[in-house]
Scaffold this active site. Structure first.
Site, PDB file in Angstrom:
ATOM      1  N   HIS A 237       0.817  -1.223   0.000  1.00  0.00           N
ATOM      2  CA  HIS A 237       0.000   0.000   0.000  1.00  0.00           C
ATOM      3  C   HIS A 237       0.852   1.276   0.000  1.00  0.00           C
ATOM      4  O   HIS A 237       0.637   2.182  -0.805  1.00  0.00           O
ATOM      5  CB  HIS A 237      -0.940   0.014   1.205  1.00  0.00           C
ATOM      6  CG  HIS A 237      -1.825  -1.191   1.317  1.00  0.00           C
ATOM      7  ND1 HIS A 237      -2.307  -1.861   0.212  1.00  0.00           N
ATOM      8  CD2 HIS A 237      -2.331  -1.850   2.390  1.00  0.00           C
ATOM      9  CE1 HIS A 237      -3.064  -2.875   0.615  1.00  0.00           C
ATOM     10  NE2 HIS A 237      -3.091  -2.895   1.930  1.00  0.00           N
ATOM     11  N   GLN A 370      -7.713   8.813   4.248  1.00  0.00           N
ATOM     12  CA  GLN A 370      -8.827   8.427   5.107  1.00  0.00           C
ATOM     13  C   GLN A 370      -8.483   8.666   6.558  1.00  0.00           C
ATOM     14  O   GLN A 370      -7.297   8.697   6.885  1.00  0.00           O
ATOM     15  CB  GLN A 370      -9.182   6.947   4.894  1.00  0.00           C
ATOM     16  CG  GLN A 370      -8.057   6.017   5.346  1.00  0.00           C
ATOM     17  CD  GLN A 370      -8.252   4.579   4.934  1.00  0.00           C
ATOM     18  OE1 GLN A 370      -8.803   4.285   3.904  1.00  0.00           O
ATOM     19  NE2 GLN A 370      -7.797   3.674   5.777  1.00  0.00           N
ATOM     20  N   TYR A 478       8.340  18.743  12.749  1.00  0.00           N
ATOM     21  CA  TYR A 478       7.034  18.603  13.413  1.00  0.00           C
ATOM     22  C   TYR A 478       6.583  19.953  13.937  1.00  0.00           C
ATOM     23  O   TYR A 478       7.333  20.633  14.625  1.00  0.00           O
ATOM     24  CB  TYR A 478       7.157  17.673  14.625  1.00  0.00           C
ATOM     25  CG  TYR A 478       7.090  16.218  14.277  1.00  0.00           C
ATOM     26  CD1 TYR A 478       5.883  15.628  13.945  1.00  0.00           C
ATOM     27  CD2 TYR A 478       8.237  15.427  14.305  1.00  0.00           C
ATOM     28  CE1 TYR A 478       5.819  14.282  13.630  1.00  0.00           C
ATOM     29  CE2 TYR A 478       8.178  14.084  13.990  1.00  0.00           C
ATOM     30  CZ  TYR A 478       6.967  13.524  13.666  1.00  0.00           C
ATOM     31  OH  TYR A 478       6.908  12.199  13.351  1.00  0.00           O
TER      32      TYR A 478
END
Ligand code: BG6
Length: 482
Positions: A237, A370, A478
């Site tokens: 994936h 998603q 971050y």
């Protein structure tokens, strides 16, 4: 041609995948009149079931809505079930006889979906080839991972299939290629002028591709332990997403032009090394609120007590070509984490010659696969009002807001429909697969040979802290928690 009859055979019809994904998908496609008019369905498995028994097994997943019962009955009228063994030729002859009864002069095109464990893969494909091929139409087969366990076993499988079928008859599913935002990657990249000039090492600092799931193995421990998260999610994936993000523009949208580019970019990636990875395995969460959370990976009775199988992995890949050399592509995936999320973050470099005293944050293009499909750009803007302060904001295309009434089909709906249409664009070609295994096989073997211990992380956490550190070391900044 909608007049030609079609036969769709599901092997492993009583299994999990068939019940939860394939039958519901066939029903939804049928309900929405998307299948060729004359399609009939056959289920085949070892279980001595009747068609009604199969219907009962599938029913909880079919999501039949009020007003659809008549259509639903019609769907099941077009279904058949045949019980048989996967090894015995005679049973396939029986199946073939049943199919012929439903065809018109053997005209039908045939699709065979192998929702089966790898152990019976060989006999089933041989039996299909010898007994069940369409006489006057085409035959296509759909297969699901695992496509082998490493370069060698995958090659054996590829060679085996190549003796029986042409490559154009083989539809290797990677269901991430059926997801809305994964399919959107090509449109975003090649249908817009705005991104392409900056899609390169001169502008991009790093690319982070993430898959997170908030639950553990949930009884699939036996299967999972044999494969681990690298084979289960990363090698397929996430690497597929990477190819679509990083590949050059294909010559056309023809499936082979696209897959040529995907193969080319994979060829620019060296074999992954352990020093560029972080591995983790989840342990129980004593404060967990669910029963699942109170179970560590090793507490699963189907997992060996001394298992070193990673349930979390991060890998940094370099693409050695003119566009990307030096830009870390960070893949990370894990089970039993703090949330469900799959997304791509293209993080741009710092603005050169900063005049805002270090307040500027890096731009990011985020493609959220998603949940909640979205595309947004993180950017700096002046805070509205009388001051000259600045803040980070988003240019935001969240599908739930912008496309309120659109129906986003499940990945399997698109992919199964593609098989009927003969479109291989969203399926994995054998050379792509072999490149993917080339990248991951040496490190997988090393982990197994040297029994490399994964770092424990608590069920429901962000995963091992070492992973965040690795991202920072690889030019990913971050600003919040991703
Ligand atoms: C599958 C993996 O391929 O993908 C599973 O085997 C994983 O372990 C699943 O849970 C995730 O799929 P999705 O569509 O729910 O993100």
């Amino acid at each position: 041609d909608s007049k030609i009859p079609h036969i769709f055979v599901t092997f492993g019809a009583s299994g999990d995948l068939a019940r939860k994904k394939i039958y519901p998908t066939l029903w939804w496609l049928f309900r929405d009149n998307l299948l060729p008019m004359q399609t009939k369905f056959f289920g085949y498995a070892r279980s001595k079931l009747s068609k009604d028994g199969l219907r009962e097994l599938c029913h909880p997943y079919m999501k039949v809505r009020p007003g659809e019962t008549e259509k639903y009955e019609e769907f099941w009228r077009l279904n058949h079930y045949v019980a048989g063994s996967y090894e015995t030729r005679r049973d396939f002859e029986m199946l073939n006889q049943e199919i012929i009864k439903e065809e018109q002069q053997q005209m039908a095109n045939r699709v065979f979906y192998l929702a089966l464990p790898p152990s019976v893969f060989q006999p089933v494909t041989v039996n299909i080839r010898n007994v069940c091929m369409s006489q006057k139409g085409w035959t296509r087969i759909i297969i699901e991972k695992p496509f082998g366990k490493d370069a060698q076993s995958s090659k054996e499988l590829t060679d085996h299939l190549a003796q029986l079928f042409h490559e154009e008859q083989i539809f290797r599913i990677d269901h991430y290629l059926g997801k809305e935002m994964v399919q959107n990657l090509m449109t975003i990249r090649f249908g817009n002028r705005i991104f392409s000039p900056t899609w390169n090492r001169e502008n991009v600092a790093s690319v982070l591709i993430t898959f997170k799931e908030p639950f553990g193995t949930q009884g699939r421990g036996g299967y999972f332990d044999e494969f681990g998260i690298i084979r289960d999610v990363m090698q397929n994936h996430l690497l597929q997403i990477l190819s679509l993000v990083a590949m050059e523009k294909p010559v056309t949208c023809h499936p082979d032009d696209i897959r040529d580019e995907k193969v080319k970019v994979l060829k620019c990636i060296k074999e992954l090394e352990l020093k560029d990875m972080v591995l983790g395995q989840y342990i129980r969460n004593p404060n967990g609120t669910t029963e699942d959370a109170k179970q560590g990976y090793l507490d699963d009775p189907t997992v060996p007590d001394d298992s070193i199988t990673p349930t979390y992995a991060l890998a940094v890949l370099n693409i050695n070509n003119e566009r990307w050399d030096g830009v870390p592509f960070i893949l990370r995936c894990g089970k039993a984490l703090n949330e469900r999320k799959a997304e791509v973050r293209i993080q741009y470099q710092d603005v050169p010659g900063d005049i805002f005293e270090g307040h500027t944050k890096r731009n990011e293009l985020v493609i959220r696969v998603q949940p909640g499909e979205a595309l947004y750009v993180k950017m700096m803007t002046k805070s509205p009002g009388i001051t000259f302060d600045m803040e980070e904001t988003e240019l935001d295309l969240t599908y739930g807001h912008r496309y309120k009434d659109s129906y986003l089909p499940d990945a399997y709906e698109r992919l199964i429909l593609d098989v009927f249409c003969g479109s291989l664009m969203h399926f994995v070609r054998s050379d792509e697969l072999s490149e993917a295994w080339r990248i991951f096989t040496p490190v997988l073997h090393k982990i197994e040979r040297e029994r490399v211990k994964p770092i424990p992380y608590i069920y429901g956490s962000r995963g091992p802290a070492e992973a965040d550190k690795k991202c920072e070391e690889n030019n990913f900044k971050y600003y919040g928690s991703y």
